[in-house]
Scaffold this motif. Structure first.
Motif, PDB file in Angstrom:
ATOM      1  N   VAL A 152      10.424  36.787  45.702  1.00  0.00           N
ATOM      2  CA  VAL A 152      10.709  34.918  45.681  1.00  0.00           C
ATOM      3  C   VAL A 152      10.802  34.342  47.149  1.00  0.00           C
ATOM      4  CG1 VAL A 152      12.247  34.172  44.435  1.00  0.00           C
ATOM      5  CG2 VAL A 152      11.517  35.638  42.878  1.00  0.00           C
ATOM      6  N   ALA A 153      11.854  35.095  48.373  1.00  0.00           N
ATOM      7  CA  ALA A 153      11.680  34.200  49.198  1.00  0.00           C
ATOM      8  C   ALA A 153      10.390  33.772  49.354  1.00  0.00           C
ATOM      9  CB  ALA A 153      12.622  35.350  49.973  1.00  0.00           C
ATOM     10  N   GLU A 154       9.696  34.799  50.139  1.00  0.00           N
ATOM     11  CA  GLU A 154       8.545  34.320  51.047  1.00  0.00           C
ATOM     12  C   GLU A 154       7.653  33.512  49.830  1.00  0.00           C
ATOM     13  OE1 GLU A 154       6.715  38.802  50.987  1.00  0.00           O
ATOM     14  OE2 GLU A 154       7.858  38.946  52.661  1.00  0.00           O
ATOM     15  N   SER A 155       7.978  33.440  48.358  1.00  0.00           N
ATOM     16  CA  SER A 155       6.859  32.101  47.876  1.00  0.00           C
ATOM     17  C   SER A 155       7.304  30.737  47.765  1.00  0.00           C
ATOM     18  CB  SER A 155       6.835  32.443  46.530  1.00  0.00           C
ATOM     19  OG  SER A 155       8.147  32.367  45.751  1.00  0.00           O
ATOM     20  N   ASP A 156       8.743  30.860  48.932  1.00  0.00           N
ATOM     21  CA  ASP A 156       9.404  29.317  48.752  1.00  0.00           C
ATOM     22  C   ASP A 156       9.925  29.455  50.102  1.00  0.00           C
ATOM     23  OD1 ASP A 156      11.430  27.715  48.508  1.00  0.00           O
ATOM     24  OD2 ASP A 156      10.786  27.195  46.104  1.00  0.00           O
ATOM     25  N   ASP A 157       9.582  28.707  51.024  1.00  0.00           N
ATOM     26  CA  ASP A 157      10.266  28.516  52.838  1.00  0.00           C
ATOM     27  C   ASP A 157      11.643  27.991  52.844  1.00  0.00           C
ATOM     28  OD1 ASP A 157       7.299  28.451  53.372  1.00  0.00           O
ATOM     29  OD2 ASP A 157       7.094  26.097  53.730  1.00  0.00           O
ATOM     30  N   ALA A 158      12.616  27.236  52.235  1.00  0.00           N
ATOM     31  CA  ALA A 158      13.272  26.461  52.092  1.00  0.00           C
ATOM     32  C   ALA A 158      13.898  28.477  51.948  1.00  0.00           C
ATOM     33  CB  ALA A 158      14.276  25.602  50.749  1.00  0.00           C
ATOM     34  N   LEU A 159      13.559  28.785  50.089  1.00  0.00           N
ATOM     35  CA  LEU A 159      14.626  29.984  50.206  1.00  0.00           C
ATOM     36  C   LEU A 159      14.017  31.416  51.185  1.00  0.00           C
ATOM     37  CD1 LEU A 159      14.112  30.912  46.141  1.00  0.00           C
ATOM     38  CD2 LEU A 159      16.577  30.537  47.696  1.00  0.00           C
ATOM     39  N   LEU A 160      13.073  30.766  52.111  1.00  0.00           N
ATOM     40  CA  LEU A 160      12.269  32.613  52.973  1.00  0.00           C
ATOM     41  C   LEU A 160      13.567  32.323  53.991  1.00  0.00           C
ATOM     42  CD1 LEU A 160      10.648  34.944  53.796  1.00  0.00           C
ATOM     43  CD2 LEU A 160       9.894  33.384  55.298  1.00  0.00           C
ATOM     44  N   GLU A 161      14.145  30.877  54.581  1.00  0.00           N
ATOM     45  CA  GLU A 161      14.944  30.702  55.261  1.00  0.00           C
ATOM     46  C   GLU A 161      16.313  31.186  54.924  1.00  0.00           C
ATOM     47  OE1 GLU A 161      15.412  26.884  57.616  1.00  0.00           O
ATOM     48  OE2 GLU A 161      13.037  26.338  57.206  1.00  0.00           O
ATOM     49  N   GLN A 162      16.419  30.957  53.697  1.00  0.00           N
ATOM     50  CA  GLN A 162      17.904  31.524  53.410  1.00  0.00           C
ATOM     51  C   GLN A 162      18.505  32.782  53.456  1.00  0.00           C
ATOM     52  OE1 GLN A 162      19.427  29.489  49.558  1.00  0.00           O
ATOM     53  NE2 GLN A 162      20.384  31.223  49.218  1.00  0.00           N
ATOM     54  N   TYR A 163      17.023  33.501  53.077  1.00  0.00           N
ATOM     55  CA  TYR A 163      16.624  35.511  53.144  1.00  0.00           C
ATOM     56  C   TYR A 163      16.906  35.745  54.167  1.00  0.00           C
ATOM     57  CZ  TYR A 163      14.706  40.094  52.152  1.00  0.00           C
ATOM     58  OH  TYR A 163      14.648  40.851  51.828  1.00  0.00           O
ATOM     59  N   LEU A 164      16.195  35.164  55.294  1.00  0.00           N
ATOM     60  CA  LEU A 164      16.572  35.787  56.646  1.00  0.00           C
ATOM     61  C   LEU A 164      17.471  35.855  57.374  1.00  0.00           C
ATOM     62  CD1 LEU A 164      12.632  34.127  57.446  1.00  0.00           C
ATOM     63  CD2 LEU A 164      13.480  36.445  57.342  1.00  0.00           C
ATOM     64  N   ALA A 165      18.179  34.560  57.053  1.00  0.00           N
ATOM     65  CA  ALA A 165      19.876  34.102  57.296  1.00  0.00           C
ATOM     66  C   ALA A 165      21.256  35.221  56.986  1.00  0.00           C
ATOM     67  CB  ALA A 165      20.233  32.504  57.480  1.00  0.00           C
TER      68      ALA A 165
END
Length: 200
Positions: A121-134
């Protein structure tokens, strides 16, 4: 008039010719797709074999959002990987269930698969990916909303499981369809019509 498609796949036989035809219709019209692996109470039923068949024959972005509790004749419920809750059912076909903690024997497997779901799910959405990586995680609500957007955009195709004849797993399927399925306003044609009316 259709906003999403629900495709049934046999837990015993996997993807059949008719399944491929229905998938083709959904592809043609750009419909979000939910998969329901049915007949989990039957002999030789296997969710993960059906999942691999779906990924190989239809689309590699199919991802499990539930896992079964019990197998074949002992199948009695599902674990929701989004909320990390278990639903165990009466076997009389009434659909009555109890919401419980994830069974101890499934906790490790459920955690692994939830991690895979969160990553997808994170990889499908740039904003969520940033949040997930942080932060290294997503809240349940962020996961749910991200899954909804990924489903609507045909970037992910959720796979659920159950037994229609025993009425096991039907209620969480309907709940997910309501929570994560697109509304008519999410469809491109509807968006264009709304934009046109706003501009007038």
């Amino acid at each position: 008039v259709v906003d999403a498609a629900l495709i049934l796949v046999s837990a015993v036989d996997g993807v059949k010719v008719q399944t491929g035809k229905v998938w083709g219709y959904a592809e043609e019209y750009g419909l979000p797709v939910f998969f329901f692996v049915n007949r989990m109470d039957r002999e030789r039923a296997d969710l993960f074999r059906a999942l691999e068949d779906i990924r190989k024959s239809l689309h590699p972005a199919a991802i499990v959002v539930q896992i079964p509790i019990g197998a074949e004749a002992r199948f009695r419920g599902v674990v929701d990987l989004v909320a990390m809750k278990a639903y165990t059912y009466q076997t009389d076909g009434s659909g009555k269930f109890k919401e419980e903690e994830v069974p101890s024997e499934l906790k490790v497997r459920a955690a692994e698969l939830q991690h895979a779901l969160v990553e997808a799910v994170a990889e499908s959405d740039d904003a969520l990916l940033e949040q997930y990586l942080a932060s290294g995680s997503l809240t349940t609500e962020d996961l749910r909303q991200g899954l909804r957007r990924a489903i609507a955009g045909r970037r992910l195709f959720p796979v659920l499981c159950g037994s229609a004849t025993k009425n096991i797993g039907v209620h969480p399927l309907l709940d997910l369809f309501v929570e994560c399925g697109p509304s008519p306003l999410d469809r491109p044609a509807a968006q264009s019509l709304v934009a046109e009316k706003v501009s007038q």
